[in-house]
Write a protein that holds these residues in place. Sequence first.
Motif, PDB file in Angstrom:
ATOM      1  N   ALA B 131      -2.495   1.135   3.845  1.00  0.00           N
ATOM      2  CA  ALA B 131      -1.449   0.406   3.269  1.00  0.00           C
ATOM      3  C   ALA B 131      -0.794  -0.378   3.893  1.00  0.00           C
ATOM      4  O   ALA B 131      -0.081  -1.494   3.593  1.00  0.00           O
ATOM      5  CB  ALA B 131      -0.677   1.370   2.548  1.00  0.00           C
ATOM      6  N   ARG B 209       3.178  -1.383  -1.414  1.00  0.00           N
ATOM      7  CA  ARG B 209       1.871  -1.066  -0.793  1.00  0.00           C
ATOM      8  C   ARG B 209       1.301   0.430  -1.123  1.00  0.00           C
ATOM      9  O   ARG B 209       2.183   1.164  -0.985  1.00  0.00           O
ATOM     10  CB  ARG B 209       1.763  -1.213   0.764  1.00  0.00           C
ATOM     11  CG  ARG B 209       2.447  -2.217   1.289  1.00  0.00           C
ATOM     12  CD  ARG B 209       1.371  -3.498   1.434  1.00  0.00           C
ATOM     13  NE  ARG B 209       1.785  -4.633   2.004  1.00  0.00           N
ATOM     14  CZ  ARG B 209       2.259  -5.423   1.344  1.00  0.00           C
ATOM     15  NH1 ARG B 209       2.774  -5.419   0.087  1.00  0.00           N
ATOM     16  NH2 ARG B 209       2.749  -6.730   1.952  1.00  0.00           N
ATOM     17  N   GLY B 211      -1.927   3.054  -0.943  1.00  0.00           N
ATOM     18  CA  GLY B 211      -3.205   3.371  -0.421  1.00  0.00           C
ATOM     19  C   GLY B 211      -3.480   4.826  -1.167  1.00  0.00           C
ATOM     20  O   GLY B 211      -3.033   5.512  -1.669  1.00  0.00           O
ATOM     21  N   ARG B 221      -6.924   0.688  -0.931  1.00  0.00           N
ATOM     22  CA  ARG B 221      -5.821   0.093  -1.426  1.00  0.00           C
ATOM     23  C   ARG B 221      -5.784  -0.269  -2.793  1.00  0.00           C
ATOM     24  O   ARG B 221      -6.885  -0.756  -3.592  1.00  0.00           O
ATOM     25  CB  ARG B 221      -5.392  -1.472  -0.789  1.00  0.00           C
ATOM     26  CG  ARG B 221      -5.047  -1.335   0.631  1.00  0.00           C
ATOM     27  CD  ARG B 221      -3.848  -1.519   0.875  1.00  0.00           C
ATOM     28  NE  ARG B 221      -2.880  -2.472   0.403  1.00  0.00           N
ATOM     29  CZ  ARG B 221      -2.724  -3.627   1.098  1.00  0.00           C
ATOM     30  NH1 ARG B 221      -3.131  -3.503   2.395  1.00  0.00           N
ATOM     31  NH2 ARG B 221      -1.805  -4.351   0.904  1.00  0.00           N
ATOM     32  N   THR B 223      -4.892  -2.534  -5.258  1.00  0.00           N
ATOM     33  CA  THR B 223      -4.460  -3.652  -5.301  1.00  0.00           C
ATOM     34  C   THR B 223      -3.641  -4.121  -6.331  1.00  0.00           C
ATOM     35  O   THR B 223      -2.743  -4.906  -6.536  1.00  0.00           O
ATOM     36  CB  THR B 223      -5.353  -4.647  -4.556  1.00  0.00           C
ATOM     37  OG1 THR B 223      -6.545  -4.412  -5.322  1.00  0.00           O
ATOM     38  CG2 THR B 223      -5.519  -4.444  -3.053  1.00  0.00           C
ATOM     39  N   GLU B 226      -0.325  -2.713  -6.703  1.00  0.00           N
ATOM     40  CA  GLU B 226       0.392  -3.323  -5.832  1.00  0.00           C
ATOM     41  C   GLU B 226       1.146  -4.708  -6.458  1.00  0.00           C
ATOM     42  O   GLU B 226       2.167  -5.093  -6.214  1.00  0.00           O
ATOM     43  CB  GLU B 226      -0.225  -3.695  -4.370  1.00  0.00           C
ATOM     44  CG  GLU B 226      -0.325  -2.438  -3.668  1.00  0.00           C
ATOM     45  CD  GLU B 226      -1.152  -2.934  -2.475  1.00  0.00           C
ATOM     46  OE1 GLU B 226      -1.463  -4.014  -1.993  1.00  0.00           O
ATOM     47  OE2 GLU B 226      -1.301  -1.836  -1.663  1.00  0.00           O
TER      48      GLU B 226
END
Lengths: 160, 281
Positions: B131, B209, B211, B221, B223, B226
Motif C-alpha cells: 500500500a 491507500r 492493502g 491493493r 485499487t 482507493e
Amino acid sequence: MTKIELTVDGAAVSDDVEPRMLLVQYLREKLGKTGTVIGCDTSNCGACTVHLDGTSVKSCNVLAVQANGRTVTTIEGLADTAEGDLHPVQEAFRECHGLQCGFCTPGMIMQAVDLLGENPHPTEEEVRLGMEGNLCRCTGYHNIVQSVLHAAGQTEGATA
Amino acid sequence: MIPVKFDYLAPTSVEEALSALGEHGDDAKILAGGQSLLPVLRMRLNAPEVVIDLGGIASLRGIRDDGDAIVIGAMTTHHDVRDHALVKEHALLISKAAAEVADSQIRHRGTFGGALAHADPAGDLGAPALALGAQFVIAGPGGTRTVEASDFFVDLFETAIGEDEILTEVRVPKHTGWGAHYEKFVRVAHQWPIVAVAATVKGSIDEARVGLTNMGSTPLRATATEQALAGASATEDGVRAAAELAAEGTNPPSDLNGAADYRQHLARVLTGRAVLKAAGA
C-alpha cells in the motif's frame, strides 16, 4: 558441533552443541533447568518463554546457537534475592492464585515480567493483549490477569 | 520435534552471507529471526543442509531517514519497527501492522525483512508495504538492485529474491501525517488473519491507500476502493460505498477458516472499518 558461550541465570556457561538444538532443549537437557517447560512445541503456547537479552522469547523457537554471546534468564533465575525468596510477579501469582494445573505458569510469569517492564501500569485490556502469546490449558485466565494487575499494584488479591 | 541435522553458518557481513549462499545454493536456507523458519524445520517440512544465520550482521538492523523515504533494515525486529519514531511519523501504517504480528515474544525475534521474504499471504506486513509503495533492496553476487513492491510478491511464499540473493533493506516512501489503521480479523488472538486490511489516508479524505492481506496468493491493493476514496468524505456513508469495491479482482482461498465469498465479504466490511479508523472518523 558448534561452540557456544552465554550467560544463563547469572552464570557463564559454555558448551559444544548441535546447531539444531533448540534453546529450550539446551536449558532443560544440558543445564537441567526444567523450570522452563515445553508445552506445545509449535511456538503457540508460550509455556517455554524465557528472556533473551532482557526480552521475552519462546525458547522452543530459538536455536541454542542463536543465544551465543547473549544472556538468558529463566524462571529459575528470576528472583535475584536469597534462596526461597520470590520475584514480585511470582509472589503476585501465589497471592492471587494465578494458576490451576501450573503448567503454563513459568511462561506466564516470564511474559508478565516483560510486559510490566515495558508498561508498569497496564490496564486489564493491555494485560490481556500483552499476554496473548501465552495459553492456559485450564482456561484460568481470570486469575492470571488479576495476578499481573496485582503485581503492578493495581488490585488487591484474588477475586475468584 | 527437532529439526533434521544441518550445518550452521553465522556470517558477520552481507558479503560473507552472499558467498556462503553462492557456495551452498539450493541446499541452504537463510535464517532471519527464525519465527517462521524454525517451526518449518521442527515439523520437518523442510530440511536444508546448511542454515545461514543473518543474526550476526549488524548492518542489517536499524531504521534511518533517507530524504523522501525511511529505510528499514531487513533484520530489524517487529518490536523495534513498531516503536520507532521515524516509522510512527512517516509510515504509521507499518507501525500499526507490526503491532499486530503474532504475539509479543514472536515480535521480539521476528524480523521485518524475514517476514516479507517469507511472503506468507496471511503475513501482516505485505499489505502495508504494498500500500505504501515500498521498494525492496536486494543484494546479490553482482551488486544490489531495487524491486518495487508491485513486482516483489510473485506467488504463495515466492518473491523476486533470487536463490543467490538476500533482502537487505526496505525503503518506505514517507507518508508523513497520513492516518493509518490495520484491521485484522482473527479467530484466535495471536494467529494469522483470516483477512486483514491495511488502510492509510491523507486528510479526510484527499488520498487513500488500501492493502489486503490473505485475499489471494500475494498481498493486493484495493485499487477501485482507493480511487473511490479520493475526495470522498470521511463519513460512514462515504466510506462504506468505496469499501463495497474492496473485493474487486481478488481471488481469496477457501479453507477451514472461511470460504472465498465469506473472505470477500470480510474484505468489504473490514475495509470500511479500517478506512474510517485511519481517517479518525
